[in-house]
Design a protein around this motif. Structure first.
Motif, PDB file in Angstrom:
ATOM      1  N   PRO B  53      14.421 -32.733 108.645  1.00 63.26           N
ATOM      2  CA  PRO B  53      15.718 -32.050 108.722  1.00 63.26           C
ATOM      3  C   PRO B  53      16.353 -31.894 107.340  1.00 63.26           C
ATOM      4  O   PRO B  53      16.355 -32.835 106.546  1.00 63.26           O
ATOM      5  N   TYR B  54      16.865 -30.687 107.091  1.00 63.47           N
ATOM      6  CA  TYR B  54      17.425 -30.366 105.781  1.00 63.47           C
ATOM      7  C   TYR B  54      18.718 -29.585 105.970  1.00 63.47           C
ATOM      8  O   TYR B  54      18.829 -28.762 106.879  1.00 63.47           O
ATOM      9  N   SER B  55      19.652 -29.837 105.080  1.00 61.38           N
ATOM     10  CA  SER B  55      20.993 -29.258 105.218  1.00 61.38           C
ATOM     11  C   SER B  55      21.038 -27.743 105.036  1.00 61.38           C
ATOM     12  O   SER B  55      21.970 -27.103 105.508  1.00 61.38           O
ATOM     13  N   ASP B  56      20.068 -27.165 104.360  1.00 66.26           N
ATOM     14  CA  ASP B  56      20.117 -25.730 104.070  1.00 66.26           C
ATOM     15  C   ASP B  56      18.802 -25.026 104.409  1.00 66.26           C
ATOM     16  O   ASP B  56      18.092 -24.567 103.515  1.00 66.26           O
ATOM     17  N   PRO B  57      18.499 -24.952 105.700  1.00 69.95           N
ATOM     18  CA  PRO B  57      17.193 -24.401 106.118  1.00 69.95           C
ATOM     19  C   PRO B  57      17.150 -22.878 106.083  1.00 69.95           C
ATOM     20  O   PRO B  57      17.281 -22.216 107.097  1.00 69.95           O
TER      21      PRO B  57
END
Lengths: 417, 269
Positions: B53-57
């Motif tokens: 999971p990444y904040s800026d996908p």
């Protein structure tokens, strides 16, 4: 305008790196478009026809060259040095953003594309893009964080009047960084006929270089104007930095002038120590965001942090890679200006000079108020007044208690002077 | 233990495509995602991609954005992602991490590779890393025997396809259409063209992702590709279900349908 001869104009390297910063950390689906854009831009830059078309628009439409104004009553608050403002607030659409947008919109037509898309924070870049699209007959979509559409409702209406579609972005923190994510998502699906007109010196190569080149007219003009008006170069050039386009624009021509300090003023929000700020260079670390290696505000696991600033245009967790490089090499210094400090400077310029600045630009003015007394009365400061404050009347009016219940003003209903 | 390579070899021997399923770690919870991945493995997925999971996908559509956002709100950490990989690998299914590059860069590329290998992971899929910037990762991948899986797109030039395939390991991820993740009603003819373009440059298997939602589409893709990648349709099953148990059943049913699809795609040949 004559081009100074200097090797700084050679940066970045052919792969878009400023030292270890910049480059292209972007989806493969965009790589061919970025190659195409690089080639088209370099060809346009070398084409006298393109250059003269852009020069004509800048002078005949955008109102360049913009003035440099000396502001002695304001300077008295800055320790009695001399302060000059580069008046990008007087450019068409009310900020420096038009310089870049006219260049990219012309390039869009040159590439045979029919649609232009953009992100916007405060709305200045969105308005400028919508303006250029109207002028050149391009379809235009602007992505804007839902939080920012609320903070800058007038600019939403302006863009719509100009024929642009404005899409509120409701993901993440609903501010500029999320608007950029959404614009990239649009671009990856529509790249065949769409150009992404990035509004700052950020993103994957060639954007940081190209946007800087379109903005460097600010510094080229200002350098000549200062020599004429003050008889010498300024001791410091001061600009606000979100992504950093107005700052790169005014800094670039002065980089070879070692006697000129380059000062970037970032959004300190509630103060660096509170964690509620957007001062990327001051408080960040090296990493990757939006297609570039740069300095950003991130946690220990590389997740982008939420930012805060009273200024929507500075509310961004990254910074252009050339700024990261200027910081690392020591050529430019970056400092944080809090919301309170920026609003004090905002008020000071209004009341001493009759100029209402954008809240973004007020951060640079605050930098001048801090730096002036340190440099002494002989000092000459050049401040980039990157935009006018009409769009901020609502926020500022609430801040100072001229509008609405001051208890609703953000943050905390601070009383005005 | 299965690897990406053995999964493709086994499928080739059975004259079928592999089924590659994606789920983000930490959604709906770390343990919930692990259980869902194990259900996917048991029901017939050959390879599983665990999303970090990444904040800026940037490359993800609304469905995966929503799941990833919830995973981050829930406090999912890199250690949780590695634990998820360990569970999948422990079940005998090859596990890859799909990640945007900043979390790896921040963790330290070498340390990340070391810890991924220690967890039994097979490699990384890197949607925003291209070979030009991949030097440290390629070195680490070589040292820890991990597969560097890169994407090719319909817009990739032949020169770029040659460059990408020359540094790829495990398989080549053909992003079959221009756009973000999300299900599509049609898997375009573009996909078949892209796969055949890739094959001119490499003998690595080619798997197709972006847009596949059901068994029929899986069969269609399996007729020309070595692997079928499905992400959004799985995540949608979890997101849309009335409760977690129903979501797991949705994962089980969809896996079985897709597994049948990748086996039927070449029957007509």
């Amino acid at each position: 305008m004559s081009e100074p001869t200097s090797d700084v104009g050679q940066s970045p390297d052919p792969t878009g790196h400023f030292g270890r910063f910049g480059g292209r950390l972007a989806p493969e689906a965009l790589m061919s478009a970025l190659d195409e854009l690089t080639a088209a831009y370099l060809a346009a830059k070398a084409d006298p026809g393109f250059r003269s078309e852009l020069a004509d628009l800048l002078s005949g439409y955008a109102g360049r060259p913009t003035l440099v104004t000396e502001v002695p009553r304001f300077a008295a608050l800055a320790g009695g040095c001399r302060v000059f403002l580069k008046r990008e607030d007087l450019a068409h659409t009310g900020s420096h953003k038009i310089n870049n947008v006219l260049g990219q919109a012309l390039l869009t037509k040159r590439m045979g594309k029919t649609r232009i898309i953009a992100e916007t924070g405060a709305g200045q870049h969105g308005v400028a893009t919508a303006t250029a699209a109207a002028l050149l007959g391009l379809d235009c979509t602007v992505y804007m964080g839902a939080e920012d559409t609320r903070r800058q409702a007038l600019n939403v209406a302006r863009m719509q009047m100009l024929g642009a579609e404005v899409v509120p972005v409701k993901t993440g923190s609903m501010t500029l960084k999320d608007a950029i994510n959404e614009t990239f998502r649009d671009w990856v699906s529509t790249v065949e006929y769409t150009h992404y007109c990035i509004g700052s010196v950020m993103g994957p190569h060639p954007f940081p270089m190209m946007v800087r080149d379109f903005q460097r007219v600010i510094g080229l003009e200002a350098r000549e104007q200062m020599l004429k008006l003050a008889g010498r170069l300024p001791d410091a050039v001061i600009a606000c930095v979100g992504g950093g386009s107005n700052a790169m624009g005014i800094f670039h021509a002065f980089i070879p002038d070692e006697s000129v300090a380059l000062i970037g003023c970032e959004a300190g929000g509630d103060g660096i120590e509170t964690g509620r700020h957007a001062a990327t260079v001051v408080g960040g670390s090296v990493g990757i965001i939006h297609g570039m290696r740069t300095i950003l505000l991130q946690d220990a696991e590389g997740q982008t942090l939420q930012t805060h600033s009273i200024s929507a245009g500075l509310d961004y967790p990254g910074v252009g890679p050339e700024h990261a490089w200027l910081h690392e090499t020591g050529r430019a210094q970056y400092r944080a200006v809090t919301d309170v400090q920026a609003m004090e400077a905002f008020s000071a310029l209004c009341r001493t000079e009759g100029i209402i600045p954008a809240i973004e630009s007020a951060h640079a003015l605050a930098g001048a108020l801090q730096l002036g007394p340190q440099l002494g009365t002989e000092a000459i400061l050049l401040v980039n007044l990157s935009g006018r404050g009409d769009k901020d009347v609502d926020i500022a009016g609430r801040w100072f208690g001229h509008l609405g219940d001051s208890a609703d003003s953000e943050p905390g209903g601070l009383a005005g002077p | 233990m299965s690897t990406v390579g053995t999964a493709f070899e086994k499928a080739a021997a059975e004259n079928r495509a592999v089924l590659i399923g994606y789920l983000p770690a930490g959604f709906p919870s770390v343990d919930g995602a692990i259980t869902a991945a194990l259900v996917m493995a048991e029901a017939g997925a050959d390879i599983i991609e665990i999303g970090l999971p990444y904040s800026d996908p940037l490359m993800d559509g609304p469905v995966i954005q929503e799941a990833v956002h919830r995973a981050l709100i829930g406090g999912t950490r890199v250690a949780d992602v590695l634990r998820t990989v360990e569970a999948v690998a422990g079940a005998g299914v090859a596990a890859l991490i799909m990640t945007y590059w900043n979390p790896v860069d921040r963790y330290g590329v070498d340390a990340f590779a070391r810890d991924l290998a220690a967890a039994g992971g097979s490699g990384l899929i890197t949607p925003d890393l291209t070979p030009e910037e991949a030097g440290p990762w390629l070195a680490a991948a070589s040292e820890y025997k991990l597969d560097p899986v890169f994407l090719v797109a319909p817009s990739s030039s032949d020169e770029r396809i040659a460059l990408i395939t020359s540094v790829s390991g495990g398989f080549v991820y053909a992003a079959s259409l221009m756009g973000t993740t999300g299900i599509r009603d049609l898997v375009g003819a573009e996909a078949a063209v892209l796969v055949s373009r890739v094959r001119q440059h490499t003998s690595l298997p080619v798997a197709v992702g972006l847009g596949v939602k059901d068994g029929q589409q899986a069969a269609q893709v399996a007729s020309f590709a070595d692997g079928v990648i499905v992400g959004t349709a799985f995540v949608q099953r979890l997101l849309a279900a009335d409760d977690y148990e129903a979501g797991l059943q949705g994962i089980r049913d969809l896996t079985a349908e897709l597994a049948a699809g990748v086996r039927s795609g070449r029957q007509a040949d």
